[in-house]
Design a protein around this motif. Structure first.
Motif, PDB file in Angstrom:
ATOM      1  N   TYR A  96       5.606  -1.144  41.752  1.00 28.03           N
ATOM      2  CA  TYR A  96       4.592  -1.054  40.101  1.00 28.03           C
ATOM      3  C   TYR A  96       3.501   0.244  40.688  1.00 28.03           C
TER       4      TYR A  96
ATOM      5  N   ALA B 186       0.232  -0.268  39.297  1.00 29.50           N
ATOM      6  CA  ALA B 186      -0.649  -1.215  38.956  1.00 29.50           C
ATOM      7  C   ALA B 186      -1.401  -0.943  40.800  1.00 29.50           C
ATOM      8  N   LYS B 187      -2.339  -1.476  41.103  1.00 35.75           N
ATOM      9  CA  LYS B 187      -3.022  -1.550  42.184  1.00 35.75           C
ATOM     10  C   LYS B 187      -2.706  -3.155  42.036  1.00 35.75           C
ATOM     11  N   SER B 188      -3.250  -3.240  41.529  1.00 37.35           N
ATOM     12  CA  SER B 188      -3.673  -5.158  41.422  1.00 37.35           C
ATOM     13  C   SER B 188      -2.068  -5.631  40.601  1.00 37.35           C
ATOM     14  N   THR B 189      -2.519  -7.132  41.225  1.00 35.28           N
ATOM     15  CA  THR B 189      -1.026  -7.975  40.403  1.00 35.28           C
ATOM     16  C   THR B 189      -1.663  -8.002  38.731  1.00 35.28           C
ATOM     17  N   SER B 190      -2.888  -8.356  38.511  1.00 35.62           N
ATOM     18  CA  SER B 190      -3.199  -8.320  36.788  1.00 35.62           C
ATOM     19  C   SER B 190      -2.632  -6.908  35.777  1.00 35.62           C
ATOM     20  N   GLY B 191      -3.204  -5.978  36.530  1.00 35.01           N
ATOM     21  CA  GLY B 191      -2.213  -4.515  36.137  1.00 35.01           C
ATOM     22  C   GLY B 191      -0.721  -4.919  36.018  1.00 35.01           C
ATOM     23  N   THR B 192      -0.640  -5.280  36.881  1.00 35.78           N
ATOM     24  CA  THR B 192       0.732  -5.021  36.986  1.00 35.78           C
ATOM     25  C   THR B 192       1.747  -5.908  36.029  1.00 35.78           C
TER      26      THR B 192
END
Length: 398
Positions: free
Chosen positions: A168, A170-176
């Protein structure tokens, strides 16, 4: 059936991943084929009567007023949303064509390319009905098959990129998670034919011995076989070659051979010209019916000229203001397409035919309704977040 949404499928796969992406692609294909079959069946379910508009079917299922309130807003959002996205798509494809053909030319703003694309519709929008745009529609169909084929064959020719990654982006969980939601909307946007299917079926002659559902269903099956042949190779091959670095429009990721990519972008332009008209026709019909029947305007060429030009101007203005292909797809795909494509036909089927509880038909419809509601709730959140993030760094009307 094959819309410009196919170009965003590799990008959607990058946000979903191999496993979930493959499952969602296949599930969407099956669910939308099933709901399309339901609409074809319901078109003439009352002997001697044809439901030629989506809202007429809604009125039969839910009642005169409630049917209108449920169907018309969703259909309008959907059709206007497609027209806005197609304005952006047409403008971006013209810009890409110009950059590919003339590498030494000075840069021209995307705004101007969207205006050039819109200028065609200020003319075409005055054609009277669906039959009059059949030539444009045929050209659009041929173009969509052509650029889909170019998209995946050119990707194969380019080969797997050296630094390709499939994780994925995105670097953050929320972004993913938000990107995952947006990708659901991208997939939903690709399956967008339901909003005009009854209007199309209405053009097919029908008799009690030979109802229109026969040839219409054959047409739907052919369309869905072609959809599978276009969507699955583009999505899977595009993601395989570019990984998570793929652009939200696969043709932008492809640079060579230049002549082929330029041709593919012109195919997209021709296709979205036809598709814009197919989705705009029911909107024109609604606006003009409202003005004549409710507001007592006199039907005239002047009324048609003003209303249609204002509508084209409105979609052009919104497209110029928010030219974010990926975010718009995710937002409109979930917010507008999920109800009319994934679960509204199922609710109508349950309301009209009342299948026995826990029978195969009852279970299939409730599965579609549940998945469609999840899609409608989640994907606009991701799409809206993407638009907000892109708008932060975007210079409006630049």
């Amino acid at each position: 059936m094959v819309g410009a949404g196919v170009l965003s499928l590799p990008y959607a796969m990058a946000q979903l991943g191999w496993g979930p992406g493959g499952v969602i692609l296949v599930l969407s294909w099956l669910i939308t084929l099933y709901t399309l079959w339901q609409m074809v069946e319901m078109h003439e379910m009352v002997p001697g009567k044809r439901f030629d508009r989506y809202h007429e079917l809604g009125q039969h299922a839910f009642g005169e007023k409630l049917g209108l309130y449920i169907v018309v807003p969703q259909q309008l959002i959907c059709e206007v949303g497609v027209n806005i996205v197609y304005m952006v798509t047409g403008g971006k494809s013209l810009k890409k064509f110009h950059e590919t053909v003339c590498k030494d030319c000075g840069e021209i703003k995307l705004t101007y390319f969207i205006m050039i694309f819109a200028s065609v519709h200020f003319v075409l929008s005055h054609l009277p009905n669906f039959n009059s745009i059949s030539g444009v529609s045929l050209a659009a169909a041929v173009m969509s098959l052509s650029y889909s084929t170019i998209a995946w064959t050119a990707s194969v020719h380019k080969g797997v990129q050296k630094d390709v990654e499939y994780g994925y982006k995105a670097k953050s969980t929320s972004g993913t998670v938000f990107n995952f939601f947006t990708a659901l909307g991208d997939v939903a946007f690709a399956y967008a034919g339901h909003n005009v299917v009854l209007e199309i079926q209405a053009t097919i002659p029908s008799t009690p011995e030979k109802p229109s559902k026969g040839p219409m269903w054959k047409g739907v099956l052919v369309a869905y076989i072609v959809v599978a042949l276009c969507y699955f190779p583009v999505a899977l091959v595009g993601y395989r070659m570019f990984g998570n670095k793929v652009e939200d429009n696969i043709l932008i990721s492809l640079e060579k051979p230049a002549w082929l990519i330029a041709m593919a972008n012109m195919f997209v332009v021709v296709h979205v010209i036809g598709s814009y008209q197919i989705y705009a026709m029911p909107v024109f019909d609604m606006i003009e019916t409202l003005l004549v029947k409710k507001l007592k305007f006199k039907p005239s060429i002047t009324l048609r000229f003003i209303t249609r030009n204002l509508y084209v101007g409105f979609t052009m203005f919104v497209a110029i203001s928010f030219p974010f292909f990926g975010g718009l797809l995710g937002f409109f795909g979930g917010f507008a397409f999920a109800p009319t494509t994934y679960f509204l036909p199922c609710i109508m089927w349950l309301a009209i035919y009342k299948p026995r509880k826990f029978s195969l038909s009852w279970c299939a419809n409730w599965v579609c309704i549940t998945l469609g509601l999840l899609l409608m709730t989640l994907s606009p959140i991701g799409g809206l977040r993407n638009i907000i993030l892109q708008a932060k760094s975007y210079k409006f009307y630049n």
